[in-house]
Write an enzyme that holds these catalytic residues in place. Structure first.
Site, PDB file in Angstrom:
ATOM      1  CG  HIS A 310      -2.161   0.857   1.135  1.00  0.00           C
ATOM      2  ND1 HIS A 310      -1.631   2.282   1.621  1.00  0.00           N
ATOM      3  CD2 HIS A 310      -2.945   0.342   0.927  1.00  0.00           C
ATOM      4  CE1 HIS A 310      -2.945   2.832   1.025  1.00  0.00           C
ATOM      5  NE2 HIS A 310      -4.123   2.015   0.785  1.00  0.00           N
ATOM      6  CG  ASP A 367      -8.890  -4.498  -2.629  1.00  0.00           C
ATOM      7  OD1 ASP A 367      -9.581  -3.869  -2.271  1.00  0.00           O
ATOM      8  OD2 ASP A 367      -8.661  -3.283  -2.867  1.00  0.00           O
TER       9      ASP A 367
HETATM   10  N1  ACO Z   1       3.880  -7.828  -4.865  1.00  0.00           N
HETATM   11  C1  ACO Z   1       5.420  -7.618  -5.208  1.00  0.00           C
HETATM   12  N2  ACO Z   1       6.198  -6.619  -4.565  1.00  0.00           N
HETATM   13  C2  ACO Z   1       5.599  -5.393  -4.498  1.00  0.00           C
HETATM   14  C3  ACO Z   1       4.644  -5.374  -4.323  1.00  0.00           C
HETATM   15  C4  ACO Z   1       3.447  -6.537  -4.398  1.00  0.00           C
HETATM   16  N3  ACO Z   1       2.275  -6.532  -4.270  1.00  0.00           N
HETATM   17  N4  ACO Z   1       3.649  -3.926  -3.882  1.00  0.00           N
HETATM   18  C5  ACO Z   1       4.896  -3.014  -4.256  1.00  0.00           C
HETATM   19  N5  ACO Z   1       6.442  -4.533  -4.231  1.00  0.00           N
HETATM   20  C6  ACO Z   1       7.467  -4.047  -4.616  1.00  0.00           C
HETATM   21  C7  ACO Z   1       7.791  -2.945  -5.527  1.00  0.00           C
HETATM   22  O1  ACO Z   1       8.196  -4.146  -7.120  1.00  0.00           O
HETATM   23  C8  ACO Z   1       9.135  -2.596  -4.987  1.00  0.00           C
HETATM   24  O2  ACO Z   1      10.395  -3.198  -5.115  1.00  0.00           O
HETATM   25  P1  ACO Z   1      11.595  -2.443  -5.379  1.00  0.00           P
HETATM   26  O3  ACO Z   1      11.633  -1.823  -4.218  1.00  0.00           O
HETATM   27  O4  ACO Z   1      12.384  -4.131  -5.387  1.00  0.00           O
HETATM   28  O5  ACO Z   1      11.569  -2.132  -6.982  1.00  0.00           O
HETATM   29  C9  ACO Z   1       8.943  -2.110  -3.788  1.00  0.00           C
HETATM   30  O6  ACO Z   1       7.939  -3.044  -3.402  1.00  0.00           O
HETATM   31  C10 ACO Z   1       7.985  -0.547  -3.739  1.00  0.00           C
HETATM   32  O7  ACO Z   1       7.160  -0.374  -4.534  1.00  0.00           O
HETATM   33  P2  ACO Z   1       6.312   0.312  -5.382  1.00  0.00           P
HETATM   34  O8  ACO Z   1       5.361  -0.411  -6.267  1.00  0.00           O
HETATM   35  O9  ACO Z   1       7.337   1.057  -5.531  1.00  0.00           O
HETATM   36  O10 ACO Z   1       4.905   1.034  -3.858  1.00  0.00           O
HETATM   37  P3  ACO Z   1       4.066   1.968  -4.209  1.00  0.00           P
HETATM   38  O11 ACO Z   1       3.677   3.055  -3.016  1.00  0.00           O
HETATM   39  O12 ACO Z   1       4.228   2.775  -5.741  1.00  0.00           O
HETATM   40  O13 ACO Z   1       3.051   1.051  -4.883  1.00  0.00           O
HETATM   41  C11 ACO Z   1       1.041  -0.595  -5.114  1.00  0.00           C
HETATM   42  C12 ACO Z   1       1.646   0.379  -4.401  1.00  0.00           C
HETATM   43  C13 ACO Z   1       0.078   0.136  -5.744  1.00  0.00           C
HETATM   44  C14 ACO Z   1      -0.644  -0.755  -3.692  1.00  0.00           C
HETATM   45  C15 ACO Z   1       1.517  -1.479  -4.801  1.00  0.00           C
HETATM   46  O14 ACO Z   1       1.659  -2.281  -3.548  1.00  0.00           O
HETATM   47  C16 ACO Z   1       0.681  -2.486  -5.482  1.00  0.00           C
HETATM   48  O15 ACO Z   1       0.675  -2.815  -6.587  1.00  0.00           O
HETATM   49  N6  ACO Z   1       0.293  -3.824  -4.554  1.00  0.00           N
HETATM   50  C17 ACO Z   1      -0.832  -4.872  -5.515  1.00  0.00           C
HETATM   51  C18 ACO Z   1      -1.979  -4.130  -6.266  1.00  0.00           C
HETATM   52  C19 ACO Z   1      -2.601  -3.749  -4.765  1.00  0.00           C
HETATM   53  O16 ACO Z   1      -3.249  -4.970  -4.052  1.00  0.00           O
HETATM   54  N7  ACO Z   1      -3.702  -3.191  -5.391  1.00  0.00           N
HETATM   55  C20 ACO Z   1      -4.245  -2.591  -3.575  1.00  0.00           C
HETATM   56  C21 ACO Z   1      -4.440  -1.073  -3.026  1.00  0.00           C
HETATM   57  S1  ACO Z   1      -5.486  -0.510  -1.905  1.00  0.00           S
HETATM   58  C22 ACO Z   1      -6.382  -0.131  -2.922  1.00  0.00           C
HETATM   59  O17 ACO Z   1      -6.514   0.618  -3.636  1.00  0.00           O
HETATM   60  C23 ACO Z   1      -7.590  -0.548  -2.037  1.00  0.00           C
END
Ligand code: ACO
Length: 428
Positions: A310, A367
């Protein structure tokens, strides 16, 4: 209106740039969070800020929702989500978010009555649904239908017509959501019934047919109400910021909310609950939890652990905590196969001890468990995000109102760092 936030200029920050000293005020919010006020930055230094994804940018002052992502705290208008989830109804929470205070018994009764009496859609909406492909996904149908409400209610905007639009939106959203599903199924629309509460009415419109009576299970209705409460607001997320940005052009409430529904559809935002179930089903159909976790960690693989991570929460999402407890209750009540829940729990267990997820502070978000509950309730997967939109509606409305009444109001218009070609002549 609710309590005004007491953001005040507490300190200054100063730096040297290009031989000049630049001084900027530091604002402090009511929970102690601090922000550099950069409104005069460009005029005093020529600089702008660069912050893709707005991860370090406060776009507004807001008194609606407080989140402490490090501590896993979520409060609507100061009230902890755990208490609201336990003791309130969705319409009560909607009033709290929109008007800033818990409604009195009389206020809630009057609001409930208003909402109940505005649930029907204009009959011409039948033609609107009829014009769409028969297998249309319910989410864009909802976005289009909410935008279309603006064609039925075209009165000039003033305080009274805005209040009417709020009631109409909250009242008609379950009808639109249920009709979008009935259209997808090819079943007749079921009219709302005034003797039912908000969630029961929606469930009946979704699941009843004209051929037989449908009795709403009170546990199902209460679970839906709880899910709606947990989704009701989440400060400046992608869809809410979209609602504010669209509304900042003084686009009407229907148009602004429709844009929020579209933003919510994406799999990185509200669409994640559908993706969680798809992920759990892939694992159920032959994959292993361990191999999926390995895929999610692999940079060369596009798989992510859906429902994990998140932008704001860097600890357990408090909404996921409440839902996790509810999952077992619901599955037991319906005697449903808990295979998906078992897989979800195993995934969570592995991820919470894996250094990849621990070091990045990736925890289950709302979620991760909501999809499992919706599925057990019989809600089809393509309706999951629509359910989210129904819940988020009061939050969008509250944030839209706050934006429109903000003394610092400005149309949203970010700047950019241009990286394209310098001036050049056309090829001869
Ligand atoms: N699975 C694996 N790796 C992940 C995940 C995940 N679900 N989420 C983040 N990471 C990793 C990224 O690859 C990144 O790794 P790095 O530092 O080696 O490059 C690091 O964790 C940081 O991730 P970002 O994408 O930069 O974090 P951001 O804050 O931009 O994204 C997000 C947040 C979009 C929610 C992300 O965690 C994600 O895609 N989660 C899966 C989708 C999801 O569950 N969305 C619902 C969010 S809640 C809502 O909207 C109600």
């Amino acid at each position: 209106m609710g309590p005004q936030m007491t953001a005040k200029e507490a300190r200054q920050i100063s730096f040297q740039y290009d031989g000049k000293s630049v001084e900027l005020p530091v604002l402090t919010g009511s929970e102690g969070e601090t922000a550099i006020d950069i409104r005069k930055l460009r005029s005093s230094s020529g600089l702008i800020t660069f912050d893709p994804g707005f991860a370090n940018t406060g776009s507004c002052k807001s008194a609606v929702t407080f989140i402490d992502g490090e501590k896993g705290i979520l409060r609507y208008r100061g009230y902890p989500i755990e208490e609201l989830a336990e003791e309130s109804s969705f319409l009560e929470v909607a009033q709290l978010l929109i008007h800033g205070e818990m409604p009195s018994r009389e206020e809630l009764a009057s609001f409930t009555d208003d909402v109940t009496r505005h649930t029907m859609l204009h009959e011409s909406f039948g033609r609107f649904f009829g014009a769409l492909p028969k297998d249309a996904h319910p989410m864009p149908v909802c976005a289009a239908a909410v935008a279309a409400l603006a064609t039925f209610y075209q009165e000039p905007e003033n305080d009274q017509t805005i209040q009417e639009a709020i009631v109409r939106l909250i009242a008609k959203m379950p009808t639109i959501a249920a009709y979008s599903y009935k259209h997808f199924l090819g079943q007749p629309f079921i009219y709302p019934r005034n003797e039912l509460d908000y969630s029961s009415n929606f469930l009946r419109m979704m699941f009843a047919t004209p051929c037989e009576e449908y009795e709403v299970d009170p546990l199902l209705a209460r679970t839906l109400d709880l899910l709606l409460i947990l989704h009701a607001d989440h400060e400046q997320n992608c869809s809410t910021s979209t609602v504010r940005l669209v509304g900042s052009s003084h686009a009407n409430l229907f148009a602004s909310i429709s844009s929020g529904i579209s933003a919510l559809w994406g799999p990185l935002h509200g669409g994640a609950n559908q993706k969680v179930i798809e992920m759990l089903e892939i694992i159920e159909q032959g994959g292993t939890v361990e191999s999926f976790v390995e895929r999610a960690k692999n940079r060369d693989d596009s798989a992510r652990l859906m429902g994990f991570g998140h932008r704001v929460y860097k600890s357990y999402d408090p909404r996921a905590k409440i839902l996790k407890g509810y999952c077992t209750k619901i599955l037991e009540h319906y005697g449903k196969d808990s295979k998906l829940l078992d897989i979800a729990m195993k995934l969570e267990e592995i991820a919470l001890t894996d250094d990849y997820f621990v070091s990045r502070k990736l925890y289950p978000n709302v979620d991760f468990y909501s999809g499992v509950i919706y599925k057990a309730m019989g809600i089809p997967v393509n309706m999951f995000t629509v359910m989210f939109a129904m819940g988020r509606l009061p939050g969008w409305i509250a944030q839209w109102l706050e934006m429109r009444n903000d003394p610092d109001f400005k149309i949203g218009r970010p700047r950019q760092v241009y990286t394209g070609a310098n001036k050049r002549g056309l090829p001869s």
